[in-house]
Design a protein around this motif. Structure first.
Motif, mmCIF file in Angstrom:
data_model
loop_
_atom_site.group_PDB
_atom_site.id
_atom_site.type_symbol
_atom_site.label_atom_id
_atom_site.label_comp_id
_atom_site.label_asym_id
_atom_site.label_seq_id
_atom_site.Cartn_x
_atom_site.Cartn_y
_atom_site.Cartn_z
ATOM 1 N N MET A 144 -2.560 18.493 -13.390
ATOM 2 C CA MET A 144 -1.225 18.098 -12.932
ATOM 3 C C MET A 144 -0.228 18.103 -14.089
ATOM 4 S SD MET A 144 -1.887 15.052 -10.171
ATOM 5 C CE MET A 144 -3.283 14.277 -10.900
ATOM 6 N N SER A 145 1.035 18.341 -13.771
ATOM 7 C CA SER A 145 2.096 18.267 -14.783
ATOM 8 C C SER A 145 2.333 16.805 -15.167
ATOM 9 C CB SER A 145 3.389 18.857 -14.216
ATOM 10 O OG SER A 145 3.904 18.000 -13.212
ATOM 11 N N GLY A 146 3.081 16.600 -16.256
ATOM 12 C CA GLY A 146 3.405 15.241 -16.674
ATOM 13 C C GLY A 146 4.128 14.464 -15.581
ATOM 14 N N GLY A 147 5.087 15.118 -14.947
ATOM 15 C CA GLY A 147 5.846 14.461 -13.881
ATOM 16 C C GLY A 147 4.943 14.071 -12.712
ATOM 17 N N GLU A 148 4.013 14.962 -12.379
ATOM 18 C CA GLU A 148 3.069 14.655 -11.287
ATOM 19 C C GLU A 148 2.161 13.488 -11.675
ATOM 20 O OE1 GLU A 148 2.373 18.828 -8.873
ATOM 21 O OE2 GLU A 148 1.260 18.534 -10.732
ATOM 22 N N GLN A 149 1.692 13.506 -12.918
ATOM 23 C CA GLN A 149 0.814 12.413 -13.353
ATOM 24 C C GLN A 149 1.552 11.078 -13.327
ATOM 25 O OE1 GLN A 149 -1.970 13.108 -16.698
ATOM 26 N NE2 GLN A 149 -1.066 15.143 -16.808
ATOM 27 N N GLN A 150 2.827 11.096 -13.726
ATOM 28 C CA GLN A 150 3.572 9.836 -13.699
ATOM 29 C C GLN A 150 3.798 9.382 -12.260
ATOM 30 O OE1 GLN A 150 3.682 7.277 -15.156
ATOM 31 N NE2 GLN A 150 5.316 7.246 -16.698
ATOM 32 N N ARG A 151 3.968 10.324 -11.333
ATOM 33 C CA ARG A 151 4.100 9.930 -9.919
ATOM 34 C C ARG A 151 2.821 9.285 -9.402
ATOM 35 N NH1 ARG A 151 8.326 12.517 -6.976
ATOM 36 N NH2 ARG A 151 9.656 13.564 -8.477
ATOM 37 N N VAL A 152 1.689 9.848 -9.807
ATOM 38 C CA VAL A 152 0.401 9.251 -9.416
ATOM 39 C C VAL A 152 0.304 7.835 -9.995
ATOM 40 C CG1 VAL A 152 -2.119 9.391 -9.630
ATOM 41 C CG2 VAL A 152 -0.775 11.473 -9.211
ATOM 42 N N ALA A 153 0.723 7.695 -11.265
ATOM 43 C CA ALA A 153 0.671 6.375 -11.909
ATOM 44 C C ALA A 153 1.583 5.383 -11.179
ATOM 45 C CB ALA A 153 1.068 6.490 -13.377
ATOM 46 N N ILE A 154 2.711 5.853 -10.680
ATOM 47 C CA ILE A 154 3.623 4.979 -9.928
ATOM 48 C C ILE A 154 2.981 4.584 -8.594
ATOM 49 C CG2 ILE A 154 5.828 4.916 -8.703
ATOM 50 C CD1 ILE A 154 6.947 6.645 -11.062
ATOM 51 N N ALA A 155 2.364 5.560 -7.926
ATOM 52 C CA ALA A 155 1.666 5.247 -6.666
ATOM 53 C C ALA A 155 0.570 4.211 -6.920
ATOM 54 C CB ALA A 155 1.070 6.523 -6.061
ATOM 55 N N ARG A 156 -0.159 4.379 -8.014
ATOM 56 C CA ARG A 156 -1.214 3.418 -8.366
ATOM 57 C C ARG A 156 -0.618 2.032 -8.616
ATOM 58 N NH1 ARG A 156 -4.062 4.530 -13.928
ATOM 59 N NH2 ARG A 156 -1.886 4.226 -14.500
ATOM 60 N N ALA A 157 0.538 1.991 -9.270
ATOM 61 C CA ALA A 157 1.173 0.693 -9.566
ATOM 62 C C ALA A 157 1.562 -0.045 -8.284
ATOM 63 C CB ALA A 157 2.398 0.892 -10.451
ATOM 64 N N LEU A 158 1.748 0.713 -7.195
ATOM 65 C CA LEU A 158 2.199 0.100 -5.944
ATOM 66 C C LEU A 158 1.048 -0.299 -5.025
ATOM 67 C CD1 LEU A 158 5.110 2.552 -5.043
ATOM 68 C CD2 LEU A 158 5.263 0.313 -6.154
ATOM 69 N N VAL A 159 -0.183 0.034 -5.426
ATOM 70 C CA VAL A 159 -1.291 -0.032 -4.467
ATOM 71 C C VAL A 159 -1.574 -1.450 -3.985
ATOM 72 C CG1 VAL A 159 -3.261 -0.213 -6.073
ATOM 73 C CG2 VAL A 159 -3.503 1.055 -3.925
ATOM 74 N N ALA A 160 -1.338 -2.445 -4.821
ATOM 75 C CA ALA A 160 -1.594 -3.831 -4.394
ATOM 76 C C ALA A 160 -0.311 -4.495 -3.887
ATOM 77 C CB ALA A 160 -2.221 -4.626 -5.535
ATOM 78 N N ARG A 161 0.660 -3.698 -3.512
ATOM 79 C CA ARG A 161 1.952 -4.188 -3.010
ATOM 80 C C ARG A 161 2.584 -5.228 -3.936
ATOM 81 N NH1 ARG A 161 2.287 -1.576 1.427
ATOM 82 N NH2 ARG A 161 0.786 -1.584 3.131
ATOM 83 N N PRO A 162 2.903 -4.827 -5.151
ATOM 84 C CA PRO A 162 3.481 -5.775 -6.109
ATOM 85 C C PRO A 162 4.895 -6.195 -5.704
ATOM 86 C CG PRO A 162 3.667 -3.550 -6.958
ATOM 87 C CD PRO A 162 2.836 -3.459 -5.700
ATOM 88 N N THR A 163 5.271 -7.399 -6.123
ATOM 89 C CA THR A 163 6.652 -7.849 -5.942
ATOM 90 C C THR A 163 7.446 -7.616 -7.227
ATOM 91 O OG1 THR A 163 5.947 -10.068 -6.591
ATOM 92 C CG2 THR A 163 6.092 -9.602 -4.237
#
Ligand SMILES: Nc1ncnc2c1ncn2[C@@H]1O[C@H](COP(=O)(O)OP(=O)(O)O)[C@@H](O)[C@H]1O
Ligand SMILES: [Mg+2]
Length: 245
Positions: A144-163
């Motif tokens: 994956m490109s850097g931008g794609e990897q950062q999008r995956v990292a953002i999706a991961r950050a949201l997985v536990a529904r953070p506030t």
């Protein structure tokens, strides 16, 4: 309710490097209302990362209080600390994806130790769709490109529904166009996911897209600017540029 509130009172953090003591965060007091998107700016070494770590309870202050939603997170122990950290999403400059896992598995990796009331595969699919990567669910990070990897990292950050989402130089490894896309994505997610977002960045363009800018120098807040009051992005950037270094 939309997102967590943050309250810092007299927060100080020092590090010892050999014989010298470095004050990374120097008597910082501030409050951030629920749903705000705040930029933490300042030159390298001004204390941005340390401040994020204190808010996320990755690190503890030497003095002062860090309250999130009225809870003294600097005093949490073990179980409560783990529970608190699960309500916080982190995004880093260097994505930190697990190289042997697919995009979808990276997204749900934080949930692996837990039983969930929902289907994890389905959650991964939803979140990858939210960041525009449903077609890359089975890709490995190296493909994956850097931008794609950062999008995956953002999706991961949201997985536990953070506030609360804490992002440390999230666009720092991306070219300006990709960085702008990733930033737009983060800002869009704030509304959909009811979060407060704090972004540490030394990029003025990034700060100009936020509601508020806290400027740090030598661990202290030297400016606190409201960027919402009816300015265009261009005039906001001009205002930030006029502050000087
Ligand atoms: N773990 C650490 N040990 C020693 N010094 C540290 C540590 N973390 C940060 N510092 C120091 O604290 C100051 C603030 O660092 P940091 O919060 O990383 O700033 P920024 O993110 O704005 O670049 C710097 O002088 C840095 O060298
Ligand atoms: Mg940093």
């Amino acid at each position: 309710m939309s997102g967590a509130t943050i309250e810092l009172r007299g927060v100080r953090k020092t590090f010892r490097a050999g014989d010298t003591e470095i004050t990374a965060v120097d008597d910082v007091s501030l409050s951030i209302p629920a749903g705000a998107v705040v930029a933490l700016t300042g030159p390298s070494g001004s204390g941005k990362s340390t401040l994020l770590h204190l808010v996320g309870a990755i690190d503890t202050p030497d003095a002062g209080e860090v309250e999130v939603d009225g809870r003294a997170v600097h005093q949490l122990r073990r179980k409560d600390l783990i529970a608190y950290r699960r309500t916080v999403g982190f995004v880093f400059q260097r994505y930190h994806l697990l190289p042997a896992l697919t995009a979808a598995d990276n997204v749900v990796a934080p949930l692996l130790p837990y039983r969930t009331s929902f289907d994890k595969t389905e959650r991964a699919r939803e979140l990858l769709a939210a960041v525009g990567l449903e077609h890359r669910a089975d890709a490995l990070p190296a493909r994956m490109s850097g931008g794609e990897q950062q999008r995956v990292a953002i999706a991961r950050a949201l997985v536990a529904r953070p506030t609360l989402l804490l992002a440390d130089e999230p666009t720092g490894n991306l070219d300006s166009r990709t960085g702008a896309d990733v930033l737009d994505l983060l800002l869009g997610l704030r509304d959909e996911h009811d979060m407060t977002i704090v972004i540490a960045t030394h990029e003025r363009q990034v700060a100009a897209s936020c509601d508020r800018m806290l400027r740090l120098r030598d661990g202290g807040v030297i400016d606190d600017l409201d960027l919402t009051a009816g300015h265009s992005p261009e005039s906001t950037l001009a205002r930030i540029n006029s502050l000087g270094a």
